[in-house]
Motif scaffolding. Structure first.
Motif, PDB file in Angstrom:
ATOM      1  N   PRO A  20      -3.537   8.060   3.100  1.00 45.48           N
ATOM      2  CA  PRO A  20      -2.327   7.651   2.797  1.00 45.48           C
ATOM      3  C   PRO A  20      -2.132   6.321   2.305  1.00 45.48           C
ATOM      4  O   PRO A  20      -2.989   5.508   2.474  1.00 45.48           O
ATOM      5  CB  PRO A  20      -1.651   7.660   4.314  1.00 45.48           C
ATOM      6  N   PRO A  21      -1.269   6.180   1.297  1.00 49.24           N
ATOM      7  CA  PRO A  21      -1.195   5.160   0.321  1.00 49.24           C
ATOM      8  C   PRO A  21      -0.579   3.857   1.204  1.00 49.24           C
ATOM      9  O   PRO A  21       0.349   3.990   1.837  1.00 49.24           O
ATOM     10  CB  PRO A  21      -0.512   5.381  -0.673  1.00 49.24           C
ATOM     11  N   VAL A  22      -1.412   2.629   0.780  1.00 49.78           N
ATOM     12  CA  VAL A  22      -0.510   1.381   1.137  1.00 49.78           C
ATOM     13  C   VAL A  22      -0.646   0.408   0.101  1.00 49.78           C
ATOM     14  O   VAL A  22      -1.683   0.357  -0.570  1.00 49.78           O
ATOM     15  CB  VAL A  22      -1.550   0.635   2.426  1.00 49.78           C
ATOM     16  N   VAL A  23       0.573  -0.218  -0.350  1.00 52.55           N
ATOM     17  CA  VAL A  23       0.568  -1.118  -1.399  1.00 52.55           C
ATOM     18  C   VAL A  23       0.562  -2.402  -0.896  1.00 52.55           C
ATOM     19  O   VAL A  23       1.390  -2.771   0.078  1.00 52.55           O
ATOM     20  CB  VAL A  23       1.729  -0.864  -2.548  1.00 52.55           C
ATOM     21  N   LEU A  24      -0.239  -3.377  -1.299  1.00 53.01           N
ATOM     22  CA  LEU A  24      -0.181  -4.883  -0.907  1.00 53.01           C
ATOM     23  C   LEU A  24       0.376  -5.720  -1.788  1.00 53.01           C
ATOM     24  O   LEU A  24      -0.044  -5.774  -3.040  1.00 53.01           O
ATOM     25  CB  LEU A  24      -1.779  -5.188  -0.518  1.00 53.01           C
ATOM     26  N   GLN A  38      -8.567  -7.778   4.084  1.00 51.25           N
ATOM     27  CA  GLN A  38      -8.245  -6.568   4.625  1.00 51.25           C
ATOM     28  C   GLN A  38      -8.676  -5.558   4.134  1.00 51.25           C
ATOM     29  O   GLN A  38      -8.653  -4.387   4.607  1.00 51.25           O
ATOM     30  CB  GLN A  38      -6.403  -6.884   4.610  1.00 51.25           C
ATOM     31  N   VAL A  39      -8.876  -5.753   2.668  1.00 55.08           N
ATOM     32  CA  VAL A  39      -9.027  -4.383   1.674  1.00 55.08           C
ATOM     33  C   VAL A  39     -10.148  -3.608   2.323  1.00 55.08           C
ATOM     34  O   VAL A  39      -9.852  -2.322   2.319  1.00 55.08           O
ATOM     35  CB  VAL A  39      -9.104  -4.720   0.539  1.00 55.08           C
ATOM     36  N   PRO A  40     -11.163  -4.049   2.421  1.00 55.86           N
ATOM     37  CA  PRO A  40     -12.495  -3.185   2.794  1.00 55.86           C
ATOM     38  C   PRO A  40     -12.169  -2.145   4.130  1.00 55.86           C
ATOM     39  O   PRO A  40     -12.429  -1.104   4.328  1.00 55.86           O
ATOM     40  CB  PRO A  40     -13.444  -4.178   2.859  1.00 55.86           C
ATOM     41  N   ARG A  41     -11.460  -2.945   5.186  1.00 51.11           N
ATOM     42  CA  ARG A  41     -11.393  -2.181   6.284  1.00 51.11           C
ATOM     43  C   ARG A  41     -10.057  -1.106   6.241  1.00 51.11           C
ATOM     44  O   ARG A  41     -10.004  -0.084   6.823  1.00 51.11           O
ATOM     45  CB  ARG A  41     -10.835  -3.001   7.392  1.00 51.11           C
ATOM     46  N   GLU A  44     -11.032   2.063   4.574  1.00 55.23           N
ATOM     47  CA  GLU A  44     -11.827   3.174   5.039  1.00 55.23           C
ATOM     48  C   GLU A  44     -11.046   4.526   5.308  1.00 55.23           C
ATOM     49  O   GLU A  44     -11.674   5.438   5.701  1.00 55.23           O
ATOM     50  CB  GLU A  44     -12.292   2.589   6.513  1.00 55.23           C
ATOM     51  N   ALA A  45      -9.787   4.218   5.483  1.00 48.87           N
ATOM     52  CA  ALA A  45      -8.767   5.390   5.954  1.00 48.87           C
ATOM     53  C   ALA A  45      -7.611   5.396   5.127  1.00 48.87           C
ATOM     54  O   ALA A  45      -6.750   6.098   5.572  1.00 48.87           O
ATOM     55  CB  ALA A  45      -8.463   5.264   7.477  1.00 48.87           C
ATOM     56  N   HIS A  46      -7.374   4.488   4.069  1.00 50.59           N
ATOM     57  CA  HIS A  46      -6.223   4.469   3.417  1.00 50.59           C
ATOM     58  C   HIS A  46      -6.587   4.389   1.951  1.00 50.59           C
ATOM     59  O   HIS A  46      -7.646   3.779   1.556  1.00 50.59           O
ATOM     60  CB  HIS A  46      -5.222   3.487   3.796  1.00 50.59           C
ATOM     61  N   ARG A  47      -5.613   4.832   1.199  1.00 53.93           N
ATOM     62  CA  ARG A  47      -5.871   4.463  -0.262  1.00 53.93           C
ATOM     63  C   ARG A  47      -4.844   3.216  -0.531  1.00 53.93           C
ATOM     64  O   ARG A  47      -3.856   2.916  -0.187  1.00 53.93           O
ATOM     65  CB  ARG A  47      -5.126   5.417  -1.289  1.00 53.93           C
ATOM     66  N   VAL A  48      -5.625   2.124  -1.130  1.00 54.31           N
ATOM     67  CA  VAL A  48      -5.063   0.818  -1.175  1.00 54.31           C
ATOM     68  C   VAL A  48      -4.928   0.343  -2.545  1.00 54.31           C
ATOM     69  O   VAL A  48      -5.855   0.316  -3.315  1.00 54.31           O
ATOM     70  CB  VAL A  48      -5.948  -0.336  -0.324  1.00 54.31           C
ATOM     71  N   ILE A  49      -3.630   0.032  -2.699  1.00 56.50           N
ATOM     72  CA  ILE A  49      -3.187  -0.445  -3.990  1.00 56.50           C
ATOM     73  C   ILE A  49      -2.807  -1.982  -3.774  1.00 56.50           C
ATOM     74  O   ILE A  49      -1.943  -2.131  -3.212  1.00 56.50           O
ATOM     75  CB  ILE A  49      -2.081   0.394  -4.389  1.00 56.50           C
ATOM     76  N   ASN A  50      -3.875  -2.778  -4.454  1.00 63.49           N
ATOM     77  CA  ASN A  50      -3.687  -4.221  -4.167  1.00 63.49           C
ATOM     78  C   ASN A  50      -3.049  -4.889  -5.519  1.00 63.49           C
ATOM     79  O   ASN A  50      -3.905  -4.844  -6.631  1.00 63.49           O
ATOM     80  CB  ASN A  50      -4.997  -4.763  -3.832  1.00 63.49           C
ATOM     81  N   VAL A  51      -1.850  -5.325  -5.776  1.00 66.60           N
ATOM     82  CA  VAL A  51      -1.295  -5.695  -6.943  1.00 66.60           C
ATOM     83  C   VAL A  51      -1.266  -7.306  -6.861  1.00 66.60           C
ATOM     84  O   VAL A  51      -0.758  -7.953  -5.982  1.00 66.60           O
ATOM     85  CB  VAL A  51       0.340  -5.045  -6.781  1.00 66.60           C
TER      86      VAL A  51
END
Length: 265
Positions: A20-24, A38-41, A44-51
């Protein structure tokens, strides 16, 4: 590193992980590097979009006035470019302020909120005067002369006392920021509207966190946010100031993962 263009502004971001996506979105004067612990952990279970917000990091400079709602549109453009309909929006400071506004103006794009060290009200008169005075100095001499004040605003007393290397590293990053862009950000923050009376209209799961030692946006502001959003949870982060995700990274990440697990259960 992918980019998306909106209105002539290049918005840079990272996209990694699966789930599930999370946008930071980060604080004023920072970049997506703020979320490095935060991003590596999370990934492991989420799609991480770091803006990188406009004017910060690898995004292009911001040379014209804008409002917090423009930052919402920037993030939506990033999500559109990735064909992501809904995500949990997690933001600290400015990132938290724009995330709250996203839940109000594009609720269909918001699956949940993590709002850290933020404020839902307008800026106070006394703080407007203070920040305008700092902006005058920065415009003429750069960020160096105001760095002691900026450092106290960003880091709690515990971090300044016990982790001077972290403070020194980020003071260097603050000094390297694009001053014209930062002045535009200061203007957008000073002009921001109050959304306190609208918080009751937010219906997604919400986690509110705040550093106990945050003097920039003290815990009382996070109390207001948590009290205003139905069902919102408030977590106090001990030993942290305004940049709690940097100052107490493990605790902040643990709480984010716990919350995300409940959202996607």
């Amino acid at each position: 590193m992918p980019n998306v263009e909106r209105g002539g502004t290049q918005i840079s971001f990272d996209d990694g992980g699966n789930g599930p996506p999370v946008v930071l979105t980060h604080s004023f004067l920072c970049s997506r590097e703020m979320w490095r612990a935060q991003v590596p952990r999370l990934a492991e279970a989420h799609r991480v979009i770091n803006v990188d917000l406009r004017g910060h990091g690898r995004s292009s400079a911001s040379t014209t006035a804008f409002e917090l709602y423009d930052l919402v549109d920037d993030v939506v453009a990033v999500l559109d470019s990735l064909d992501i309909d809904r995500a949990v929006w997690a933001g600290l400071s400015v990132g938290g302020m724009l995330s709250l506004r996203a839940a109000l103006i594009v609720p269909e794009r918001v699956a949940g909120l993590v709002v850290i060290d933020a404020h839902a009200g307008a800026e106070t008169r006394s703080r407007r005067l203070k920040y305008r005075a700092m902006a005058v100095v920065a415009r003429r001499f750069g960020l160096g002369p105001v760095m002691p004040a900026v450092s106290r605003m960003m880091f709690g007393v515990s971090t300044r006392r016990h982790d001077p290397d972290l403070v020194k590293e980020w003071e260097g990053r603050f000094r390297a920021a694009d001053v014209p862009s930062m002045l535009e950000y200061a203007g957008s923050l000073l002009r921001r509207d109050s959304i306190l009376s609208r918080l009751g209209g937010i219906s997604v799961p919400t986690l509110v966190m705040v550093g106990v030692e945050d003097t920039s946006l003290p815990p009382k502001y996070s109390d207001e946010i948590a009290a205003g959003i139905p069902g919102a949870e408030l977590v106090l982060v001990p030993g942290a100031g305004h940049l709690s995700a940097l100052e107490r990274p493990n605790l902040v990440t643990d709480e984010m993962l716990r919350f995300l697990g409940s959202v996607h259960r």
